[in-house]
Design a protein around this motif. Structure first.
Motif, PDB file in Angstrom:
ATOM      1  N   ALA A  30      42.705  45.331  31.173  1.00  0.00           N
ATOM      2  CA  ALA A  30      41.412  44.697  30.899  1.00  0.00           C
ATOM      3  C   ALA A  30      40.738  44.181  32.155  1.00  0.00           C
ATOM      4  O   ALA A  30      39.627  43.640  32.078  1.00  0.00           O
ATOM      5  CB  ALA A  30      41.598  43.559  29.903  1.00  0.00           C
ATOM      6  N   CYS A  31      41.379  44.311  33.323  1.00  0.00           N
ATOM      7  CA  CYS A  31      40.828  43.773  34.564  1.00  0.00           C
ATOM      8  C   CYS A  31      39.969  44.817  35.272  1.00  0.00           C
ATOM      9  O   CYS A  31      40.057  46.014  35.002  1.00  0.00           O
ATOM     10  CB  CYS A  31      41.962  43.332  35.496  1.00  0.00           C
ATOM     11  N   ARG A  87      41.937  43.847  39.532  1.00  0.00           N
ATOM     12  CA  ARG A  87      42.679  45.021  39.069  1.00  0.00           C
ATOM     13  C   ARG A  87      43.506  45.626  40.213  1.00  0.00           C
ATOM     14  O   ARG A  87      44.689  45.967  40.034  1.00  0.00           O
ATOM     15  CB  ARG A  87      41.710  46.055  38.505  1.00  0.00           C
TER      16      ARG A  87
END
Length: 630
Positions: free
Chosen positions: A62-63, A68
């Motif tokens: 979800a990053c 990320r």
């Protein structure tokens, strides 16, 4: 952070030394087993580096952007945010803004922060006198379990624990101690501004109890007291939490009582994010298990006693200590209370609120004067660095930058806060009483000396509603010891009984000798009424409180530490138990049936009223022979 001021070695008070030594000796097997488990869980470098690719991919799916890349690369420390945010409760509503600040600050410091999980936060003020209050104490252990779930993903190298009120802070801390190899910092939100003076609020409450004020009058007074985001300003469990954990070294210095919505509150929150990144690094690695040790637990207890804090901590500190393998007892509370002077007068132990305490010098002056008197251990590890002297310093903004300066050298209001050599009273005001009704706690810091010995006929109740009916019918308009039983953890979750206080205050103001004896709780709000609480063993567990009958003479001597029903021993032993606890089928509604398993498992009050079992080496998953570095 700023370095601690230089300080000479100070000998600690002999009672402080003796109590700490016996806690350490008593706890040696469980503490060493706990530390061995913590050492085994410690990893060098980011924890997520050891995860399989599928596991790790789920952790950053979800990053985006630099977070990320950082998580994928497994080179930067990962920080868990665990929060009690909700916008129902004034104390926790400000926490909604914190994660975004934390993520930005952690990123700038070379880490990456993720919101790992939310924990429930219920308000005893809303549930007071309602069935939901019977879930309140159990919520502490649910919060601990929820914290464990948030941290169980094994992605994190440190944790920021966002919470304020009664069961929330102890629950967050108990849960995090199960991951004691991780550094952790508690992040508060701060109190609301002062509202209606507490003395006036109490006056309106008592008038309403007598039928001399309308519901509208009462609601106006209550809403003028609890009026904005932030913690309630009286010195109950919420503000006791903040003070205790700061003196335990778990907050940044001076963080407890800065108002929400201010630049300083934001700066402290951002600094907590930067600091946890630093603490997770090899060179500054400071795990929670090394901050919460026997000395820091004693420091928290001393701070509680010196300020007349909430009696709920006779449960919570015992449970927190147990989570770190430390065996704390009520005798430790009593012996320290006899040696620790009362240095603060905050409602209900005085007319001032927590904002007045903070303005008078607050935690920083309190720490300074207790250290100078040898009543705190200086040689502890804290989230700010080694040594409690760091907590003499207060945070300020200097041209927009956060820094710390020396706190006040003297109290700025001696009616609220005093030095250790000029206390309000010579002891901490928290006492243990024993006798043929068991063991119990009484807080006498707000009880006038002439009201600390009461001998009067008992009037026995099994419910708060029964007490209320009798009061309104005029049946209690005399000298009386109100016995309210089956309010313990096994009976109905040990609700707080603040709703009794206005009526009991009315009876006292009429000139009657009055006391309360209960296996329930009163928190920090018992005030001027001599309230014997946490009676153990509780009635539902077969305690002698279940044998008291209407009209029995009950004698409370808080000065001598005695609580007795003046009934012949043979007669008392022969009596049947009465008012047994509700069975599982009867304990339902408002979600109570969901907590039946906890009600069956809960331990006694003097062991923290915890569902997690006794403190033994086996509790930590290892035999007593396992050693560990101390």
């Amino acid at each position: 952070m700023n370095s601690a001021p230089a300080s000479a070695d100070r000998p600690v008070h002999p009672v402080l030394a003796d109590v700490t030594a016996r806690i350490t000796a008593r706890s040696a097997p469980t503490r060493e087993t706990y530390l061995a488990r913590v050492a085994a869980a410690r990893r060098q470098g980011p924890a997520r580096a050891g995860l399989g690719c599928g596991n790790l991919a789920h952790g950053f799916a979800a990053c985006s952007g630099p977070d990320r890349l950082a998580l994928r690369g497994a080179t930067k420390p990962g920080i868990a945010i665990v929060s009690a945010y909700n916008d129902l409760l004034s104390a926790h509503q400000p926490l909604g803004e914190f994660p975004a600040w934390i993520k930005d600050a952690a990123r700038e410091a070379g880490g990456v922060a993720q919101f790992a999980g939310g924990v429930p936060a219920m308000c005893d003020g809303i549930t007071q006198g309602r069935p939901g209050m019977e879930l309140s104490l159990f919520s502490r252990d649910v919060i601990a379990m929820a914290t464990g779930i948030a941290l169980s993903h094994d992605l994190f190298d440190g944790a920021l624990l966002l919470g304020v009120c009664d069961k929330i802070v102890p629950g967050l801390l108990i849960g995090a101690l199960a991951f004691g190899h991780l550094p952790a910092i508690l992040v508060p939100a701060g109190p609301m501004q002062s509202g209606l003076p507490n003395k006036e609020k109490v006056r309106i409450r008592q008038l309403f109890a007598e039928g001399k004020a309308s519901r509208e009058d009462l609601l106006d007074a209550e809403s003028a007291s609890y009026h904005s985001p932030g913690t309630c300003t009286f010195y109950g469990t919420a503000n006791s939490n903040q003070l205790v954990v700061e003196v335990m070294g778990l907050h940044l210095p001076g963080a407890s009582f800065v108002h929400p919505g201010t630049p300083l509150r934001r700066a402290l929150t951002e600094e907590a994010a930067r600091r946890i990144v630093a603490l997770s690094q090899t060179e500054d690695y400071t795990p929670l298990a090394h901050v919460v040790d026997e000395r820091s637990v004693v420091n928290g207890l001393v701070a509680l006693l010196a300020t007349g804090g909430s009696t709920n901590h006779t449960l919570h500190l015992v449970a927190i200590a147990a989570a770190a393998g430390i065996q704390l007892t009520w005798d430790d509370f009593a012996d320290l209370s006899a040696a620790v002077p009362q240095l603060a007068r905050i409602y209900p132990n005085g007319s001032a609120d927590i904002n007045h305490f903070h303005a008078a010098g607050g935690v920083q002056f309190l720490v300074a004067t207790l250290l100078d008197a040898g009543l705190l251990h200086e040689d502890v590890r804290t989230v700010a660095g080694p040594g409690l002297s760091r907590y003499r310093r207060e945070p300020v903004l200097d041209n927009g930058s956060l820094t710390w300066r020396d706190g006040p050298a003297r109290s700025l209001d001696a009616s609220v806060l005093r030095p250790a050599d000029n206390p309000f009273t010579a002891d901490g005001g928290l006492r243990m009483v024993t006798g043929n009704l068991g063991r119990a706690v009484i807080k006498v810091s707000a009880v006038a000396p002439e009201h600390r010995v009461v001998e009067a006929p008992a009037r026995v109740f099994a419910t708060q509603a029964g007490f209320d009916r009798a009061f309104r019918a005029g049946e209690l308009d005399r000298d009386v010891v109100v016995v309210l039983r089956n309010q313990g953890p096994r009976a109905n979750g040990m609700p707080e009984l603040h709703g009794l206080t206005p009526a009991l205050g009315v009876l006292m103001d009429r000139g009657h000798r009055v006391a309360l004896v209960t296996d329930g709780r009163m928190s920090g709000a018992s005030g001027k009424i001599p309230a014997v609480i946490h009676v153990t063993p509780e009635a539902a567990a077969g305690g002698p409180l279940a044998k008291v009958a209407d009209g029995d003479l009950v004698r409370l001597d808080a000065d001598a530490g005695r609580l007795e029903v003046l009934v012949d021993a043979a007669e008392l032993a022969a009596r049947e138990l009465t008012d047994t606890a509700p069975d599982d089928a009867a304990w339902h509604g408002t979600g109570r049936e969901l907590f039946t398993a906890l009600r069956r498992a809960v331990g006694p009050a003097d062991q923290g009223a915890s569902v997690f079992g006794p403190v033994t080496p086996e509790h930590f998953g290892a035999p007593a022979t396992v050693g560990g570095a101390r």
